[in-house]
Write a protein that holds these residues in place. Structure first.
Motif, PDB file in Angstrom:
ATOM      1  N   MET A   1       0.835  -1.211   0.000  1.00  0.00           N
ATOM      2  CA  MET A   1       0.000   0.000   0.000  1.00  0.00           C
ATOM      3  C   MET A   1       0.866   1.256   0.000  1.00  0.00           C
ATOM      4  SD  MET A   1      -3.245   0.612  -0.133  1.00  0.00           S
ATOM      5  CE  MET A   1      -3.878   2.234  -0.509  1.00  0.00           C
ATOM      6  N   LYS A   2       1.954   1.210   0.800  1.00  0.00           N
ATOM      7  CA  LYS A   2       2.875   2.353   0.809  1.00  0.00           C
ATOM      8  C   LYS A   2       3.469   2.576  -0.576  1.00  0.00           C
ATOM      9  CE  LYS A   2       4.513   2.871   5.531  1.00  0.00           C
ATOM     10  NZ  LYS A   2       5.665   2.814   6.450  1.00  0.00           N
ATOM     11  N   ALA A   3       3.839   1.461  -1.211  1.00  0.00           N
ATOM     12  CA  ALA A   3       4.435   1.545  -2.542  1.00  0.00           C
ATOM     13  C   ALA A   3       3.419   2.119  -3.538  1.00  0.00           C
ATOM     14  CB  ALA A   3       4.894   0.159  -2.994  1.00  0.00           C
ATOM     15  N   TYR A   4       2.174   1.680  -3.355  1.00  0.00           N
ATOM     16  CA  TYR A   4       1.094   2.135  -4.222  1.00  0.00           C
ATOM     17  C   TYR A   4       0.925   3.652  -4.101  1.00  0.00           C
ATOM     18  CZ  TYR A   4      -3.768   2.742  -5.804  1.00  0.00           C
ATOM     19  OH  TYR A   4      -4.901   3.163  -6.433  1.00  0.00           O
ATOM     20  N   LEU A   5       0.881   4.151  -2.860  1.00  0.00           N
ATOM     21  CA  LEU A   5       0.706   5.589  -2.632  1.00  0.00           C
ATOM     22  C   LEU A   5       1.907   6.381  -3.134  1.00  0.00           C
ATOM     23  CD1 LEU A   5      -0.840   5.579   0.965  1.00  0.00           C
ATOM     24  CD2 LEU A   5      -1.991   6.165  -1.175  1.00  0.00           C
ATOM     25  N   THR A   6       3.092   5.814  -2.928  1.00  0.00           N
ATOM     26  CA  THR A   6       4.302   6.487  -3.401  1.00  0.00           C
ATOM     27  C   THR A   6       4.238   6.691  -4.905  1.00  0.00           C
ATOM     28  OG1 THR A   6       5.555   5.437  -1.633  1.00  0.00           O
ATOM     29  CG2 THR A   6       6.826   6.376  -3.436  1.00  0.00           C
ATOM     30  N   GLU A   7       3.826   5.632  -5.590  1.00  0.00           N
ATOM     31  CA  GLU A   7       3.736   5.697  -7.041  1.00  0.00           C
ATOM     32  C   GLU A   7       2.715   6.750  -7.487  1.00  0.00           C
ATOM     33  OE1 GLU A   7       2.887   2.366 -10.403  1.00  0.00           O
ATOM     34  OE2 GLU A   7       4.134   1.823  -8.680  1.00  0.00           O
ATOM     35  N   LEU A   8       1.591   6.713  -6.795  1.00  0.00           N
ATOM     36  CA  LEU A   8       0.520   7.664  -7.093  1.00  0.00           C
ATOM     37  C   LEU A   8       1.023   9.110  -6.943  1.00  0.00           C
ATOM     38  CD1 LEU A   8      -2.254   6.469  -7.779  1.00  0.00           C
ATOM     39  CD2 LEU A   8      -3.039   7.143  -5.510  1.00  0.00           C
ATOM     40  N   LEU A   9       1.687   9.367  -5.820  1.00  0.00           N
ATOM     41  CA  LEU A   9       2.177  10.714  -5.542  1.00  0.00           C
ATOM     42  C   LEU A   9       3.285  11.108  -6.513  1.00  0.00           C
ATOM     43  CD1 LEU A   9       2.226  10.583  -1.647  1.00  0.00           C
ATOM     44  CD2 LEU A   9       0.922  12.199  -3.019  1.00  0.00           C
ATOM     45  N   PHE A  10       4.127  10.123  -6.827  1.00  0.00           N
ATOM     46  CA  PHE A  10       5.271  10.435  -7.683  1.00  0.00           C
ATOM     47  C   PHE A  10       4.822  10.833  -9.088  1.00  0.00           C
ATOM     48  CE2 PHE A  10       9.199   9.015 -10.043  1.00  0.00           C
ATOM     49  CZ  PHE A  10       9.931  10.139  -9.671  1.00  0.00           C
ATOM     50  N   SER A  11       3.709  10.252  -9.513  1.00  0.00           N
ATOM     51  CA  SER A  11       3.201  10.610 -10.835  1.00  0.00           C
ATOM     52  C   SER A  11       2.833  12.096 -10.875  1.00  0.00           C
ATOM     53  CB  SER A  11       1.983   9.741 -11.188  1.00  0.00           C
ATOM     54  OG  SER A  11       0.877  10.093 -10.376  1.00  0.00           O
ATOM     55  N   VAL A  12       2.397  12.630  -9.733  1.00  0.00           N
ATOM     56  CA  VAL A  12       2.084  14.059  -9.658  1.00  0.00           C
ATOM     57  C   VAL A  12       3.360  14.883  -9.520  1.00  0.00           C
ATOM     58  CG1 VAL A  12       0.840  15.837  -8.386  1.00  0.00           C
ATOM     59  CG2 VAL A  12      -0.149  13.557  -8.626  1.00  0.00           C
ATOM     60  N   VAL A  13       4.260  14.398  -8.671  1.00  0.00           N
ATOM     61  CA  VAL A  13       5.516  15.117  -8.437  1.00  0.00           C
ATOM     62  C   VAL A  13       6.260  15.345  -9.752  1.00  0.00           C
ATOM     63  CG1 VAL A  13       7.806  14.943  -7.383  1.00  0.00           C
ATOM     64  CG2 VAL A  13       5.776  14.365  -6.055  1.00  0.00           C
ATOM     65  N   LYS A  14       6.214  14.329 -10.616  1.00  0.00           N
ATOM     66  CA  LYS A  14       6.909  14.437 -11.901  1.00  0.00           C
ATOM     67  C   LYS A  14       6.304  15.548 -12.769  1.00  0.00           C
ATOM     68  CE  LYS A  14       6.954   9.979 -12.889  1.00  0.00           C
ATOM     69  NZ  LYS A  14       7.178   8.638 -13.496  1.00  0.00           N
ATOM     70  N   GLN A  15       5.004  15.772 -12.583  1.00  0.00           N
ATOM     71  CA  GLN A  15       4.346  16.815 -13.378  1.00  0.00           C
ATOM     72  C   GLN A  15       4.719  18.216 -12.916  1.00  0.00           C
ATOM     73  OE1 GLN A  15       0.015  16.287 -13.786  1.00  0.00           O
ATOM     74  NE2 GLN A  15       0.347  14.110 -13.388  1.00  0.00           N
ATOM     75  N   ILE A  16       4.884  18.376 -11.594  1.00  0.00           N
ATOM     76  CA  ILE A  16       5.061  19.742 -11.093  1.00  0.00           C
ATOM     77  C   ILE A  16       6.499  20.093 -10.731  1.00  0.00           C
ATOM     78  CG2 ILE A  16       2.682  19.926 -10.254  1.00  0.00           C
ATOM     79  CD1 ILE A  16       3.654  19.271  -7.474  1.00  0.00           C
ATOM     80  N   THR A  17       7.414  19.124 -10.773  1.00  0.00           N
ATOM     81  CA  THR A  17       8.825  19.421 -10.513  1.00  0.00           C
ATOM     82  C   THR A  17       9.680  18.693 -11.527  1.00  0.00           C
ATOM     83  OG1 THR A  17       9.283  17.508  -9.124  1.00  0.00           O
ATOM     84  CG2 THR A  17       8.343  19.424  -8.025  1.00  0.00           C
ATOM     85  N   ASP A  18      11.009  18.917 -11.435  1.00  0.00           N
ATOM     86  CA  ASP A  18      11.911  18.199 -12.333  1.00  0.00           C
ATOM     87  C   ASP A  18      12.576  17.017 -11.617  1.00  0.00           C
ATOM     88  OD1 ASP A  18      13.344  19.632 -10.584  1.00  0.00           O
ATOM     89  OD2 ASP A  18      14.606  20.669 -12.054  1.00  0.00           O
ATOM     90  N   LEU A  19      12.010  16.630 -10.468  1.00  0.00           N
ATOM     91  CA  LEU A  19      12.594  15.531  -9.700  1.00  0.00           C
ATOM     92  C   LEU A  19      12.394  14.198 -10.425  1.00  0.00           C
ATOM     93  CD1 LEU A  19      11.377  16.625  -6.174  1.00  0.00           C
ATOM     94  CD2 LEU A  19      13.741  16.600  -6.979  1.00  0.00           C
ATOM     95  N   THR A  20      13.431  13.360 -10.369  1.00  0.00           N
ATOM     96  CA  THR A  20      13.342  12.071 -11.047  1.00  0.00           C
ATOM     97  C   THR A  20      13.506  10.917 -10.064  1.00  0.00           C
ATOM     98  OG1 THR A  20      15.710  12.187 -11.467  1.00  0.00           O
ATOM     99  CG2 THR A  20      14.258  12.922 -13.225  1.00  0.00           C
ATOM    100  N   ASP A  21      13.545  11.271  -8.805  1.00  0.00           N
ATOM    101  CA  ASP A  21      13.781  10.246  -7.790  1.00  0.00           C
ATOM    102  C   ASP A  21      12.620  10.266  -6.788  1.00  0.00           C
ATOM    103  OD1 ASP A  21      14.734   8.457  -6.048  1.00  0.00           O
ATOM    104  OD2 ASP A  21      16.490   9.598  -5.438  1.00  0.00           O
TER     105      ASP A  21
END
Length: 552
Positions: A1-21
Motif C-alpha cells: 500500500m505504501k508503494a502504491y501511494l508512493t507511485e501515485l504521488l510520484f506521478s504528480v511530483v513528476k508533473q510539477i517538478t523536475d525531480l526524477t527520484d
RNA sequence: CUGCCCGUAGCUCAACCGGAUAGAGCACCAGUUUUCUAAACUGGGGGUUACAGGUUCGAUUCCUGUCGGGCAGGCCA
C-alpha cells in the motif's frame, strides 16, 4: 500500500517538478487515528523548492492526484500534511489476505534465504544462568525468530569460554569444597566462586556421578587430586545445568562452539601467526602486543602474556574468523553491555588478518544491565559473592511466558529494573496475560459459533463503521510493517509493544460489540475481523516465543 | 580522568529516517456485568521530555556544553 501511494504521488511530483527520484516521498503511519491510515509530509518538503506554502502545494497535488477505489478520502491537515483514508474495499482486502495467509501473515522474504548467524547467551560455564543471561536469551531468540520470519536461514549459536583462568578458578573452588574448606576461610581460593552450586558439584564429584552433556557421558573420578577429571566434570555439570535452564526458557541452539576447540584445532595459533605475519604485532615487557590502535582502539592490547598463554580476545578472533569462513556474511552477537570493550578488539583482530572482512562485521546488540529488586531492595547479582538470582528461579516464580515478555519488552540499550514482587504479584495485570487473554477470548467466540473457521471470508462490499472496528483493522494492517521494522532495527521490543496495543483494540471491540448476532452478514463480517486479529496475536506471540492459549 | 549507553507522568516503560495535541500499564478517583470469559471496558486528574544553548518550516529524536545513573578502561573473561 505504501508503494502504491508512493507511485501515485510520484506521478504528480513528476508533473510539477523536475525531480526524477521518488525517494523524497515518505509515507508514514500517523499516530492519531483521525489523521488517517497513511500520511505524507511531501508538501512540507516541496514547499521550499516550489516557493509556495505547504498548504498551497497540497492543493495542487490533491487536484492532480488520480482517483483510486482504495482511497476513500484525502485531507490536507496541520502545516500541510496529506492524510489518506482507506476505503472499506481496501480494508476488507487486508482482512481477507490475513485470513488467507494465516500463520504466514507478517512474514516476508526480504532475507532471500541468506545465511545469518546469531550468537547469544554465551555464558561462561562457571555458574548457573542469571537474569542478565535471561535477557540475552530472550532478545537473541526473538531476533532469531524475527530473521526467520523475514526469510533468513538462521543459525543460533552459543560460545563457551571453557579454556581461560576462570575455569581453573572453578576447579579450585570445587576442590576446596571437596575438602570442606568454608568459603570465608583464608584457605579458600581468593578468586574462587562462592555459590551454593559449588557444593553441589563437589558432592556429585565425590560420589562419582555421571553427567550427560551434549550427547557425551562424563564420569567423575572422585579423586581430589585428579584436576583433569574435576575440571571436565565441573564444566560438564554446569553446561548441563545451563542446558536445562535454556530448555525451560524455550531457547534452543543449533551449534555450541567451545573456546577449547579453537586451541585444539590450532586455530588460535594460526591467528597469532597471521597477525605477526601481517606486521600488526610487537613485543614489549616480555609480552606480544597487537596494534589495535591501527584499527580505531584507544590503546594496544596484549595478545600473548609473559607466561605464554593468550588473552581472551585472541580465541574470540579465531572464533569469528571461523564464523566468517563458514560463510556468514551477516552475524549478530547479542551480549551484555559489560562486554562492549571486546567489540573494538575483535574487529581490530579481524581487520589485522587481512581477509577482506568488513570493518563493521560482526554486528552487535548489547543489552544494558538489569537491576533486580526484591522486597524493595536491590539483589546483587554476583557469582563470586554467591548471592544470586538464577534464571530458573525466575521462571519458576513468574513463568516462562511472563519472564520472556518482561525481558524482551524493553529497548535493549536501556537499563531495566526487574521487580520480582511486581512480576509475581502482578499476575493478573501482567501485559502478557492481557495479550493472551485477547487471543483466548477470540478463540472462545469462534468455538461457540461452531462454523468452519477456515472458510471465513469477508464480503468486500461490507462496510465496517465503528471506531473500534476501524482501529482494530488498522492495528492488523500495520503488523507486517512492525515485523520488518523490528527486524531491521534489531529491536524485538517493538513486537511486544505492538501486541499490547493490538490486544487493547481487541478488548475495546469485544466490550463494545457482540459478535454472535442474528444478522448473518454482520456476524460473518465481525467473526472474520476477530479471526484475522487472532492470527496477528498468535503470530506475534510466536515471534516472542510466547504461547497463544485457546482458553485461560 | 577517558570511552560507550541511558535520563520522558508518583513507579515501570513507549514514541516509526526529525513530524501534527509526547502515549500505554501500574497506582489514584468515578462509572460499566440477568447477554460470546470483568484476567476486560469507559471516563478523569497527573509532563517546562534532567538543565542550558544551537541547527530548521518543525527537536523527546540531530550537534555542543553542564548535571545525574550504569558499564568499561587487567598480561581477568
Amino acid at each position: 500500500m505504501k508503494a502504491y501511494l508512493t507511485e501515485l504521488l510520484f506521478s504528480v511530483v513528476k508533473q510539477i517538478t523536475d525531480l526524477t527520484d521518488s525517494s523524497i516521498i515518505v509515507i508514514d503511519r500517523p499516530k492519531i487515528i483521525s489523521h488517517g491510515d497513511f500520511s505524507t509530509n511531501l508538501c512540507l518538503v516541496l514547499s521550499k523548492k516550489l516557493k509556495k506554502s505547504p498548504r498551497a502545494v497540497a492543493e495542487i497535488i490533491l487536484e492532480k492526484l488520480p482517483p483510486s477505489d482504495l482511497i476513500n478520502k484525502i485531507e490536507i491537515a496541520g502545516a500541510g500534511f496529506l492524510n489518506f483514508f482507506l476505503s472499506s474495499k481496501a480494508n476488507n482486502e487486508i482482512i481477507n489476505s490475513v485470513l488467507n495467509l494465516k500463520d504466514f501473515y507478517g512474514k516476508n522474504n526480504t532475507g532471500g534465504n541468506q545465511k545469518i548467524q546469531i550468537e547469544f547467551v554465551s555464558a561462561n560455564p562457571t555458574g548457573p544462568l542469571h537474569v542478565g543471561h535471561g535477557r540475552g536469551a530472550a532478545i537473541g531468540d526473538c531476533l532469531a525468530r524475527l530473521f526467520e520470519a523475514s526469510g533468513w536461514i538462521v543459525t543460533r549459536e552459543f560460545y563457551y569460554n571453557d579454556a581461560g583462568d576462570q575455569i581453573n578458578n572453578l576447579t579450585y573452588s570445587v576442590k576446596a569444597s571437596c575438602q570442606n574448606i568454608p568459603t570465608n576461610d583464608s584457605q579458600f581460593p581468593a578468586d574462587g566462586y562462592h555459590g551454593a552450586y559449588i557444593h553441589d558439584i563437589a558432592k556429585a564429584y565425590l560420589s562419582k556421578k555421571t553427567i550427560e552433556c551434549q550427547g557425551q557421558s562424563i564420569q567423575a573420578s572422585g579423586e581430589i587430586d585428579d584436576a583433569k577429571s574435576m575440571k571436565e566434570f565441573s564444566v560438564a555439570y554446569l553446561r548441563n545445568e545451563q542446558d536445562q535452564d535454556l530448555k525451560a526458557f524455550r531457547t534452543k541452539f543449533d551449534i555450541y562452539s567451545l573456546e577449547s576447540s579453537f586451541y585444539k584445532e590450532g586455530k588460535v595459533e594460526m591467528v597469532i601467526n597471521k597477525l605477526i605475519e601481517e606486521g600488526h604485532t610487537y613485543e614489549k615487557d616480555g609480552a606480544l602486543w597487537l596494534k589495535t590502535t591501527n584499527f580505531g582502539d584507544d590503546k594496544d592490547r596484549v595478545m600473548k602474556k609473559t607466561d605464554g598463554s593468550y588473552t581472551y580476545f585472541i580465541p574470540d578472533v579465531a572464533y569469528h574468523l571461523d564464523k566468517w569462513e563458514r560463510g556468514f556474511k551477516k552475524v549478530i552477537n547479542e551480549q551484555g553491555a559489560d562486554h562492549h570493550s571486546t567489540i573494538s578488539r575483535v574487529r581490530a583482530g579481524l581487520q589485522g588478518l587481512n581477509q577482506n572482512i568488513p570493518e563493521d562485521w560482526p554486528e552487535y546488540v548489547l543489552h544494558q544491565m538489569i537491576t533486580v529488586i526484591k522486597e524493595n531492595k536491590e539483589v546483587k547479582i554476583s557469582k563470586r559473592a554467591g548471592s544470586y538470582l538464577t534464571l530458573r528461579e525466575l521462571i519458576d516464580e513468574v513463568g516462562c511466558d511472563a519472564t520472556r515478555y518482561f525481558l524482551v519488552a524493553r529497548r535493549s540499550d536501556s537499563q531495566l529494573v526487574f521487580n520480582i514482587d511486581l512480576a509475581k504479584s502482578q499476575n493478573n495485570d501482567n501485559p502478557v496475560f492481557y495479550i493472551q487473554y485477547a487471543h483466548a477470548r477470540i478463540s472462545k467466540v469462534l468455538e461457540q459459533w461452531g462454523g468452519d473457521i477456515s472458510k471465513l471470508k469477508l464480503d468486500t462490499s461490507f462496510n465496517f463503521e465503528s471506531q473500534a472496528e476501524l482501529r482494530l483493522i488498522k492495528s492488523i494492517s500495520i503488523y507486517p510493517e512492525i515485523v520488518s521494522q523490528a527486524t531491521k532495527e534489531l529491536a524485538p521490543h517493538q513486537i511486544a509493544n505492538f501486541l499490547k496495543d493490538c490486544a487493547a483494540e481487541l478488548h475495546s471491540y469485544y466490550n463494545e460489540s457482540k459478535f454472535l448476532v442474528e444478522d448473518e452478514k454482520i456476524k460473518i463480517a465481525r467473526l472474520s475481523l476477530i479471526n484475522s486479529a487472532k492470527y496477528v496475536l498468535r503470530n506475534g506471540l510466536h515471534l516472542l516465543g510466547i504461547e497463544a492459549p485457546k482458553q485461560m
